[in-house]
Design an enzyme around this catalytic site. Structure first.
Site, short mmCIF file in Angstrom:
data_model
loop_
_atom_site.label_atom_id
_atom_site.label_comp_id
_atom_site.label_asym_id
_atom_site.label_seq_id
_atom_site.Cartn_x
_atom_site.Cartn_y
_atom_site.Cartn_z
N THR A 11 0.92 -1.16 0.00
CA THR A 11 -0.11 0.08 0.15
C THR A 11 0.81 1.35 0.00
O THR A 11 0.63 1.99 -1.00
CB THR A 11 -0.91 0.05 1.18
OG1 THR A 11 -1.63 -1.16 1.25
CG2 THR A 11 -1.66 1.37 1.11
N GLU A 125 10.25 10.09 9.32
CA GLU A 125 9.01 10.97 9.60
C GLU A 125 7.38 10.27 9.49
O GLU A 125 6.76 10.26 10.24
CB GLU A 125 8.64 11.99 8.60
CG GLU A 125 7.62 13.09 8.60
CD GLU A 125 7.94 13.87 10.01
OE1 GLU A 125 7.19 13.68 11.09
OE2 GLU A 125 8.87 14.75 10.09
N VAL A 128 5.51 7.63 12.62
CA VAL A 128 4.64 7.98 13.87
C VAL A 128 3.39 8.19 13.36
O VAL A 128 2.38 7.71 14.06
CB VAL A 128 5.51 8.90 14.70
CG1 VAL A 128 4.53 9.51 15.98
CG2 VAL A 128 7.05 8.39 15.36
N GLY A 130 2.01 8.73 10.13
CA GLY A 130 1.80 8.77 9.05
C GLY A 130 2.06 10.12 8.03
O GLY A 130 3.21 10.22 7.97
N ILE A 132 1.28 12.96 9.13
CA ILE A 132 1.54 14.21 10.00
C ILE A 132 3.10 14.55 10.13
O ILE A 132 3.61 13.71 10.59
CB ILE A 132 0.71 14.06 11.32
CG1 ILE A 132 -0.54 13.45 11.19
CG2 ILE A 132 0.64 15.28 12.38
CD1 ILE A 132 -1.24 12.85 12.64
N GLY A 183 -11.43 -1.72 6.22
CA GLY A 183 -9.92 -1.89 5.98
C GLY A 183 -9.16 -1.23 6.92
O GLY A 183 -7.99 -0.76 6.49
N GLU A 186 -7.00 -4.69 10.69
CA GLU A 186 -6.54 -5.79 10.23
C GLU A 186 -7.41 -7.30 10.75
O GLU A 186 -8.05 -6.92 11.58
CB GLU A 186 -5.11 -6.27 10.58
CG GLU A 186 -3.86 -5.11 10.18
CD GLU A 186 -3.51 -5.28 8.59
OE1 GLU A 186 -3.88 -6.08 7.96
OE2 GLU A 186 -3.22 -4.08 8.17
N ASP A 197 1.05 -0.93 18.75
CA ASP A 197 1.41 -0.09 17.79
C ASP A 197 1.51 1.45 18.41
O ASP A 197 2.57 2.08 18.02
CB ASP A 197 0.08 0.18 16.78
CG ASP A 197 0.46 1.27 15.66
OD1 ASP A 197 1.12 1.00 14.78
OD2 ASP A 197 -0.03 2.20 15.83
N LYS A 201 5.09 4.12 18.87
CA LYS A 201 5.22 5.41 18.28
C LYS A 201 5.80 6.22 19.55
O LYS A 201 6.36 7.28 19.29
CB LYS A 201 4.00 5.70 17.87
CG LYS A 201 3.53 4.97 16.41
CD LYS A 201 2.16 5.39 15.69
CE LYS A 201 2.03 4.51 14.67
NZ LYS A 201 0.35 4.67 14.11
#
Length: 403
Positions: A11, A125, A128, A130, A132, A183, A186, A197, A201
């Site tokens: 993706t 970058e 953490v 996406g 941003i 989506g 997961e 997750d 971060k």
């Protein structure tokens, strides 16, 4: 001309390809006039129908041994072989950019040190928030500040689930299935809903802010699996919302208190209004006060946007290593679990009289569920809270309230 490669064509990798192809002129302008050209895409799958199928290779050595390639975007995910590939590339004198939070949180200290030794760059970058921008602003724009606290909604999946519970009255199970159907989650959502997750971060952000490696294994981590629709209703009645928060508090003694947990946040806080799959990071500096970074924390193009921005930055600074790094601390930098006090929202089937006797000064909340007591405690340490909770016959809910 800068030759670049992409490792991984999922993706995010396909998004990186699309942006490089679509915004070529803009990228060249941003890279001080140097054209950014894609030379390889590494993936174990076949892409015979791809319009540029000649770019694809299954052999990592094609990238490693090509002296023309100066920057590589690692968007494979996972630890292996991403770690081995990244280490080899940095040691060979190539800059690497990544969206791989697990890799950065686990091996970032070593990889940053190699990049510094080889006078190349390791940028992350996208790892953490996406799309941003938060890593670069913390490193550059807030460099005059001592960072005092970071509190963030760092996982879009859990935020979407909680938002569906808040706005649509869905149960946790229904909201999770909805996220999977759309989506956003997961099939195995454990990394998101159990907080892992977000933990990686906040470890990256805390490491960057402190200059010391924060091991995510040392961060107390709770997910949202025990949050119920009744909890959300209680929070709403308290003019608040439940959010999964990655939290780091930086003490003047150099110790860092960090936790990932569901927290109740007053609606007056900007974080409470962050809805859907959006993420937000609130950084508190001693000079600037509170600064919030907000945007889409995942998705093909938002994440790819941050990756490509790092590619351009690496091209611009190909002659020197930018001083983004942290180092392994000499001793333990994590603060004691009792160094931070939180107020707690608690639900129990015990009587109000018993609650009053155990917790003394506490504020009761109007009952939404019959035959239970709901209340907010005074601020207390984790041990104090555990000791008092152990005196109750039954604890339905126990949620921190963010300061």
């Amino acid at each position: 001309m800068a030759k670049v490669a992409i490792m991984g064509y999922g993706t995010v990798g396909s998004g990186v390809y699309d942006i490089i192809k679509t915004n070529a002129d803009k990228l060249s302008y941003s890279a001080n006039g140097e054209k950014v050209e894609l030379k390889y895409i590494l993936d174990i799958r076949d892409f015979e129908d791809h319009p540029e199928k000649e770019l694809f290779t299954k052999d990592f050595n094609d990238i490693l041994n090509d002296g023309e390639v100066s920057v590589v975007a690692e968007v494979m995910g996972g630890l292996h072989p991403a770690y081995e590939f990244t280490k080899s590339l940095l040691e060979s004198g190539k800059s690497v950019v990544t969206s791989n939070k697990e890799l950065v949180a686990t091996y970032g200290t070593e990889l940053l040190e190699i990049a510094r030794e080889k006078n190349v760059n390791y940028f992350f970058e996208a790892s953490v928030g996406g799309g941003i921008p938060v890593i670069r602003p913390m490193h550059q724009c807030l460099t005059a500040n001592n960072i005092e606290k970071i509190a963030g909604i760092l996982n879009g999946t859990t935020n979407y689930i909680l938002n569906q519970m808040i706005k649509s009255g869905k149960t946790f199970e229904t909201a999770l299935k909805d996220a999977q159907d759309k989506g956003f989650a997961e099939r195995n959502p454990a990394a998101d809903i159990e907080g892992h997750d977000a933990c990686r971060k906040i470890a990256i952000l805390a490491s960057l802010a402190s200059g010391k490696m924060i091991d995510y294994n040392d961060i107390d981590t709770e997910g949202i699996t025990n949050i119920t629709l009744d909890d959300v209703k209680y929070a709403s009645a308290m003019d608040s919302a439940v959010k999964l928060i990655g939290y780091a508090d930086f003490g003047k003694d150099g110790k860092i208190y960090s936790i990932v947990a569901p927290m109740i946040i007053k609606n007056e806080s900007p974080l409470s209004g962050v809805d859907g799959v959006f993420n937000a990071v609130m950084v508190t500096g001693d000079c600037v006060g509170n600064v919030m970074f907000y945007g889409k924390g995942a998705g093909k193009l938002p994440t790819a946007s941050a990756v490509v921005a790092d590619v351009v930055d690496a091209v611009k600074h190909k002659e020197r290593s930018k001083k983004i790094f942290w180092e392994k601390p000499d001793g333990n930098v994590m603060a004691d679990k009792d160094s931070k006090r939180f107020a707690y929202f608690i639900r129990t089937t015990d009587s109000a009289e018993k609650v009053q006797k155990i917790f003394d000064k506490c504020e009761f909340v109007d009952n939404i569920v019959d035959n239970e007591s709901a209340f907010v405690t005074q601020p207390m340490t984790k041990t104090e809270a555990e000791n008092k909770l152990s005196e109750l016959s039954d604890v339905v809910t126990n949620i921190r309230i963010m300061d």
